[in-house]
Design an enzyme around this catalytic site. Structure first.
Site, PDB file in Angstrom:
ATOM      1  CE1 TYR A 157       7.271   5.960  -4.735  1.00 13.12           C
ATOM      2  CE2 TYR A 157       8.448   7.740  -5.787  1.00 13.12           C
ATOM      3  CZ  TYR A 157       8.211   6.958  -4.686  1.00 13.12           C
ATOM      4  OH  TYR A 157       8.914   7.176  -3.524  1.00 13.12           O
ATOM      5  N   GLY A 170      -4.817   5.823  -0.616  1.00 13.79           N
ATOM      6  CA  GLY A 170      -4.567   4.838  -1.669  1.00 13.79           C
ATOM      7  C   GLY A 170      -5.831   4.297  -2.308  1.00 13.79           C
ATOM      8  N   GLY A 171      -6.651   5.197  -2.905  1.00 13.01           N
ATOM      9  CA  GLY A 171      -7.868   4.731  -3.535  1.00 13.01           C
ATOM     10  C   GLY A 171      -8.923   4.482  -2.471  1.00 13.01           C
ATOM     11  CB  CYS A 217      14.293   8.010   9.625  1.00  5.28           C
ATOM     12  SG  CYS A 217      14.925   7.119  11.026  1.00  5.28           S
ATOM     13  CD  GLN A 276       3.684   8.933  -5.779  1.00  7.21           C
ATOM     14  OE1 GLN A 276       2.919   8.839  -4.832  1.00  7.21           O
ATOM     15  NE2 GLN A 276       4.967   9.242  -5.628  1.00  7.21           N
ATOM     16  CB  THR A 277      -2.954   8.819 -11.355  1.00  8.80           C
ATOM     17  OG1 THR A 277      -2.385   7.809 -12.200  1.00  8.80           O
ATOM     18  CG2 THR A 277      -2.638  10.200 -11.926  1.00  8.80           C
ATOM     19  CG  HIS A 330      -3.759   0.725  -7.426  1.00 13.68           C
ATOM     20  ND1 HIS A 330      -3.519   2.003  -6.980  1.00 13.68           N
ATOM     21  CD2 HIS A 330      -4.702   0.225  -6.599  1.00 13.68           C
ATOM     22  CE1 HIS A 330      -4.268   2.255  -5.925  1.00 13.68           C
ATOM     23  NE2 HIS A 330      -5.000   1.195  -5.672  1.00 13.68           N
ATOM     24  CG  ASN A 365      -7.097  12.957 -17.348  1.00  7.84           C
ATOM     25  OD1 ASN A 365      -6.181  12.200 -17.666  1.00  7.84           O
ATOM     26  ND2 ASN A 365      -8.262  12.530 -16.865  1.00  7.84           N
TER      27      ASN A 365
HETATM   28  N1  LIG Z   1       5.490   2.905  -2.301  1.00  4.75           N
HETATM   29  C1  LIG Z   1       4.913   2.909  -3.490  1.00  4.75           C
HETATM   30  O1  LIG Z   1       5.091   2.026  -4.295  1.00  4.75           O
HETATM   31  C2  LIG Z   1       4.018   4.007  -3.806  1.00  4.75           C
HETATM   32  C3  LIG Z   1       4.240   5.218  -3.230  1.00  4.75           C
HETATM   33  C4  LIG Z   1       3.383   6.226  -3.541  1.00  4.75           C
HETATM   34  C5  LIG Z   1       2.340   6.019  -4.385  1.00  4.75           C
HETATM   35  N2  LIG Z   1       2.161   4.812  -4.953  1.00  4.75           N
HETATM   36  C6  LIG Z   1       1.042   4.581  -5.826  1.00  4.75           C
HETATM   37  O2  LIG Z   1       0.655   5.800  -6.388  1.00  4.75           O
HETATM   38  C7  LIG Z   1      -0.749   5.847  -6.528  1.00  4.75           C
HETATM   39  C8  LIG Z   1      -1.340   7.056  -5.844  1.00  4.75           C
HETATM   40  O3  LIG Z   1      -1.430   6.873  -4.456  1.00  4.75           O
HETATM   41  P1  LIG Z   1      -2.312   7.883  -3.597  1.00  4.75           P
HETATM   42  O4  LIG Z   1      -2.379   7.381  -2.222  1.00  4.75           O
HETATM   43  O5  LIG Z   1      -1.811   9.265  -3.803  1.00  4.75           O
HETATM   44  O6  LIG Z   1      -3.735   7.687  -4.280  1.00  4.75           O
HETATM   45  P2  LIG Z   1      -5.022   8.603  -4.226  1.00  4.75           P
HETATM   46  O7  LIG Z   1      -6.117   7.795  -4.813  1.00  4.75           O
HETATM   47  O8  LIG Z   1      -5.204   9.204  -2.888  1.00  4.75           O
HETATM   48  O9  LIG Z   1      -4.671   9.788  -5.218  1.00  4.75           O
HETATM   49  C9  LIG Z   1      -4.687   9.642  -6.606  1.00  4.75           C
HETATM   50  C10 LIG Z   1      -4.848  11.012  -7.186  1.00  4.75           C
HETATM   51  O10 LIG Z   1      -4.763  10.932  -8.575  1.00  4.75           O
HETATM   52  C11 LIG Z   1      -5.740  11.808  -9.136  1.00  4.75           C
HETATM   53  N3  LIG Z   1      -6.035  11.329 -10.458  1.00  4.75           N
HETATM   54  C12 LIG Z   1      -6.679  10.191 -10.821  1.00  4.75           C
HETATM   55  N4  LIG Z   1      -6.719  10.054 -12.138  1.00  4.75           N
HETATM   56  C13 LIG Z   1      -6.061  11.122 -12.650  1.00  4.75           C
HETATM   57  C14 LIG Z   1      -5.753  11.543 -13.948  1.00  4.75           C
HETATM   58  N5  LIG Z   1      -6.103  10.805 -15.013  1.00  4.75           N
HETATM   59  N6  LIG Z   1      -5.078  12.686 -14.098  1.00  4.75           N
HETATM   60  C15 LIG Z   1      -4.714  13.438 -13.038  1.00  4.75           C
HETATM   61  N7  LIG Z   1      -4.968  13.087 -11.779  1.00  4.75           N
HETATM   62  C16 LIG Z   1      -5.647  11.949 -11.591  1.00  4.75           C
HETATM   63  C17 LIG Z   1      -6.895  11.719  -8.190  1.00  4.75           C
HETATM   64  O11 LIG Z   1      -7.745  12.838  -8.288  1.00  4.75           O
HETATM   65  C18 LIG Z   1      -6.188  11.641  -6.847  1.00  4.75           C
HETATM   66  O12 LIG Z   1      -5.966  12.897  -6.268  1.00  4.75           O
HETATM   67  C19 LIG Z   1      -1.267   4.538  -6.026  1.00  4.75           C
HETATM   68  O13 LIG Z   1      -1.416   3.625  -7.077  1.00  4.75           O
HETATM   69  C20 LIG Z   1      -0.183   4.101  -5.108  1.00  4.75           C
HETATM   70  O14 LIG Z   1      -0.190   2.715  -4.911  1.00  4.75           O
HETATM   71  C21 LIG Z   1       2.985   3.797  -4.649  1.00  4.75           C
END
Ligand SMILES: NC(=O)c1ccc[n+]([C@@H]2O[C@H](COP(=O)([O-])OP(=O)(O)OC[C@H]3O[C@@H](n4cnc5c(N)ncnc54)[C@H](O)[C@@H]3O)[C@@H](O)[C@H]2O)c1
Ligand SMILES: NC(=O)c1ccc[n+]([C@@H]2O[C@H](COP(=O)([O-])OP(=O)(O)OC[C@H]3O[C@@H](n4cnc5c(N)ncnc54)[C@H](O)[C@@H]3O)[C@@H](O)[C@H]2O)c1
Lengths: 551, 551
Positions: free
Chosen positions: A315, A45-46, A403, A256-257, A260, A235
């Site tokens: 998401y 998550g970042g 689960c 899910q980039t 945030h 991108n």
């Molecule tokens: N339960 C939830 O609400 C929930 C669940 C899943 C993910 N999320 C959210 O989704 C986001 C992703 O989570 P994560 O753990 O996978 O994060 P992460 O930082 O591990 O992965 C983000 C990915 O996005 C890619 N990325 C960034 N900018 C991009 C762009 N402009 N185009 C294409 N790819 C790009 C990055 O290279 C990276 O692989 C977070 O904001 C997270 O909070 C929320």
């Protein structure tokens, strides 16, 4: 590089199983199999970290090794700051991560403090030591998409194309979650390494750098109602508008980039992954401006797709709020996944129950899987998930399972697990926890508490009470964080982890926690006038003074 | 109008003393003797409430009456929302007041929610049921001046002259606070009625309209080391510069006019109280300009006095920032009262320890006063305060006392009180609590955590950990609030209240809470690199993993 891996087996390194469990789960968060960038202590998550830095990590380990059964370790944003004598029923670790005084709770102030070494980003389960790799998010994404499929197409995603972005720590679960629902996914990811990693773990089926090819592959598979996932190197802020221009509108669009986090989570259009890394440190101000601009473009493309018939949902990465900052007035025209697909479950006290086998033996998880299927044969979705998971989900770090279970079920499951430990059916104690995303543990107006019926989206007392209740109920460790998926200042949430070691005391504590923790979800939703929650409270005799009485 | 008054005596209405204490303290906060506008449930500090509305108040009372000894009542911004089975060692009540998700934590959003009936303002001790009337401000001012005296003159203010302004709601405590420290005060107040009121209550000794006379009176008293307080009718922005011109430089200069509010709080030079009232409504723009100009003059006089040897400090009325607006570049050359005089106390774990006699009998407080003087005869400051308080402070609501105690002392005092209850030396159990303004319980960058040495002013993890630790230690009730004196979004803070009923369990719980709660203050300040806190931690074996080890 300093590889960390949790100890396995029945031998104690600490003075009790709760301390030992905290130690192993901390290490497990940094297991290269499990965490994203363990060398930087980043779990997912970042920049969600398990400890503030390696010195702090070492000090936490030392502290846990010497911690007595009536002592409590305090962790302040990934740094161990105190060991206090409390009592045997209280948690062994109390954790507060990334909390700032509200007036100053934004990324700018956070990063300034981070540079000074005064804080770290705890995300949800990173800084609270209960991350279990991508399975957690796999299961959640699977449930969300299944719920979406039921609402729109009566059951599954066969023949449907989903477009999304991000194959990171959590986003990487998307391909398997879609194909498990029999659908087709095109997932845009800017980092080649991330795509390759998901190919290796076989979460992802194929990769391309060509947008036309991705669309063709998806179209063919959808026509044949054949599940397929394609990683498209690119991108989102460039690819999605291009898709719209090309007239390609998917059935479902989400993202899910790490939108945030405009500095560390989102790569601006026109910038490669490597250039992004350079710009981020050479000119962070400019980077942030560019990232926000790109998010606006990205969000507009999602809105365009929606306007042309796609089912769009957010998401939980805060893309809508970021785009709104840049003048995308209608950013919130598409809903978050929680009000759309998850809240009905919350009203039953359902949430992401998860557990970990401290033995390190995957067979222990198989035993618990079977025990749950026996105990809850009528929970069809759960049975289907567990069957599938046993087959397809490879363990990352310590063997674990997740689960969704509801009020009553969680408590029952905890007691079953404790009994399995007591009877030696599993080889070592079991850790039971959950994501901070749960029915009664979080205040997050852009995600979990978006659009509450009574307008109480921003009321955060519930998250505070949840943390306090879990301490009062006897959890093994409890955490309270600002931030998480939606970023600093946008969410407050609590987590709990409870260890069952087969003793009566552990069983009683686990039952208390696993009853009270989801009870708060029902209370929170009943207070917000959700009829189903009021009903459940009445049926299950959950006492809510101004709603019901049972005397 | 619905007068509420706490039950007195040894008869239980609830099923245990902790529930009973919560019930009585809730009622006591609304006692007309104690709270400000009890009909509106307002206790103090603007709109700090004890319960959200009367319906909620009734439901809290009902809930407390039926609450078992292993159950916990949850209160969300003054509304009882749940009763959960926990265990005997956990708190009987958990309270979260006024907490909002940071991004939305401002007055505008708060008031909107308040109108919808979804929240209430908890202030510090209003919503957490441990307000004890105006004794608190008197003792706090006394303590601040005592700390100043200790730093500069080794103990008291005998022979020292203090000049200040303002004899209003809080400022009116200054004369008694100075004379209790054996010093001499000249307090400039523009409103004759305020001076006369303080003469009537005998907080103030004398009054004059003549600056020369005030200086002569003060000089004579100081020479004779005789305590004296003089109310000087006049305007600070005229009198202070005139003093400088006359060559009169006091030993200490501060101010408690309401400079924070340039329209309603500060009277400009050359304007009488009555003229001010007229001008304020006829030409508010001009009024504000004049007030700010006067503040600049006022602040420059303070700086002049400081330059000529006076000890100058700000008492939290924002005069420095107002003067800075008018170009007084060096306004912040003198410090705020917390960093200057309170923080050194915080580094010792000192804070506003307070207690209440549930019997309702003032004699019980006299007994506890004497017990403390016996236990800590070397705490001169405390002995002087308790002796005077016994004489001059009349009780409001249930008999109560406040005095600042440090790490170790609070625990000891708790055990002494428990013993007094056990031996029947006091007639009923005693409630022990504190203000949320304490060494380890608050994050408030404009007050308690202003100018922290390491720059961690806005880090709020400490307040969270404090709440969690107090639950883990066995407090009777624990509260966590946003807001307080500095307003929504500007501070987060935790409070705890613990009841001693003479049993061993109560003693053990009280000792645990009263040891761990101030320990967090020492830990917080040690972590922020305050040498004295590091020293105290070492001396008292408070374990801070990255600073000390005791094995
Ligand atoms: N339960 C939830 O609400 C929930 C669940 C899943 C993910 N999320 C959210 O989704 C986001 C992703 O989570 P994560 O753990 O996978 O994060 P992460 O930082 O591990 O992965 C983000 C990915 O996005 C890619 N990325 C960034 N900018 C991009 C762009 N402009 N185009 C294409 N790819 C790009 C990055 O290279 C990276 O692989 C977070 O904001 C997270 O909070 C929320
Ligand atoms: N803990 C703290 O931070 C703390 C503690 C005490 C007071 N304070 C601050 O001190 C100030 C006073 O508090 P209060 O409750 O007594 O306020 P108040 O408004 O009741 O009293 C202010 C008094 O100042 C007088 N006054 C105004 N302008 C004057 C002038 N130019 N010259 C002489 N007298 C003048 C008024 O007539 C009034 O009596 C506030 O700003 C308050 O926030 C802060």
């Amino acid at each position: 590089a300093r590889p960390v891996r949790a100890p396995r087996g029945v031998e104690l390194h600490c003075k009790g199983w709760r301390q030992e469990a905290a130690l192993r789960m901390l290490c497990n968060n940094l297991d290269p199999e499990c965490g994203e960038r363990p060398d930087d202590l980043v779990v997912y998550g970042g920049t969600g970290r398990a400890a503030r830095n390696w010195e702090c990590f070492d000090a936490i380990v030392r502290s846990l090794l010497e911690l007595e059964d009536d002592e409590t370790l305090l962790v302040q944003s990934g740094k161990p700051v105190g060991i206090l004598k409390t009592h045997p029923w209280s948690p062994r670790v109390l954790i507060a991560n990334s909390n700032l005084v509200p007036r100053w709770a934004d990324w700018e102030h956070f990063h300034e403090l981070e540079r000074k070494g005064l804080t770290m980003y705890g995300q949800m389960t990173a800084g609270s030591w209960i991350y279990i790799g991508t399975q957690g998010i796999l299961q959640g994404t699977y449930e969300t998409l299944a719920s979406l499929a039921r609402q729109h197409w009566g059951g599954n995603l066969a023949g449907r194309i989903v477009v999304s972005g991000g194959l990171g720590g959590m986003g990487g679960a998307q391909p398997l979650a879609v194909t498990l629902n029999e659908g087709v996914l095109v997932c845009v990811e800017v980092d080649r390494a991330r795509i390759e990693r998901r190919l290796r773990t076989r979460y992802l089926d194929a990769m391309t750098e060509d947008i036309g090819e991705a669309i063709r592959m998806a179209g063919t598979a959808a026509e044949q109602k054949r599940p397929l996932s394609v990683g498209l190197l690119g991108n989102t802020a460039e690819v999605l508008p291009e898709m719209v221009r090309m007239g390609f509108i998917p059935d479902v669009v989400t993202d899910q980039t790490s939108a945030h986090d405009e500095l560390n989570g989102y790569v601006p259009a026109g910038v490669s992954c490597e250039q992004a890394a350079v710009l981020r440190s050479s000119d962070p101000g400019r980077y942030v401006e560019m990232a926000l601009d790109s998010m606006a473009v990205h969000c507009r493309a999602v809105l365009d797709m929606k306007a042309r018939g796609a089912v769009a949902f957010d998401y939980g990465n805060n893309l809508r709020a970021q785009a709104l900052k840049r003048g995308v007035e209608n950013a919130f025209d598409y809903p978050g996944f929680v009000p759309a697909y998850i809240r009905p479950l919350f009203c039953e006290g359902e949430g992401p129950f998860r557990w970990v086998a401290l033995s390190g033996d995957p067979e222990d998880i198989a035993v618990t899987d079977r025990a749950l299927m026996e105990a809850f044969p009528y929970k069809e979705r759960m049975v289907r998930w567990l069957t599938m998971a046993e087959e397809k989900v490879s363990h990352m770090g310590l063997p674990a399972r997740i689960c969704w279970l509801g009020y009553g079920e969680r408590e029952k499951a905890g007691l079953i697990f404790n009994d399995l430990v007591r009877r030696g059916r599993v080889k070592a104690p079991v850790v039971i926890g959950r994501d901070h995303l749960d029915c009664g543990s979080v205040a997050s107006p852009n995600r979990e508490t978006e659009g509450m019926r009574d307008g109480s989206d921003i009321v955060a007392d519930w998250a505070v009470l949840n943390a306090l209740v879990n301490v009062a109920s006897g959890a093994s460790w409890v955490a309270y964080h600002d931030g998480g998926g939606v970023g600093i200042g946008y969410a407050l949430h609590a987590g709990q982890v409870t260890v069952v070691d087969g003793t009566d005391e552990a069983g009683l504590r686990a039952a208390t926690v696993l009853r009270n923790d989801p009870a708060m979800g029902i209370i929170r939703h009943a207070d917000a006038a959700y009829g189903r929650a009021v009903e459940v409270a009445r049926e299950r005799a959950i006492r809510i003074p101004m709603i019901n009485r049972f005397t």
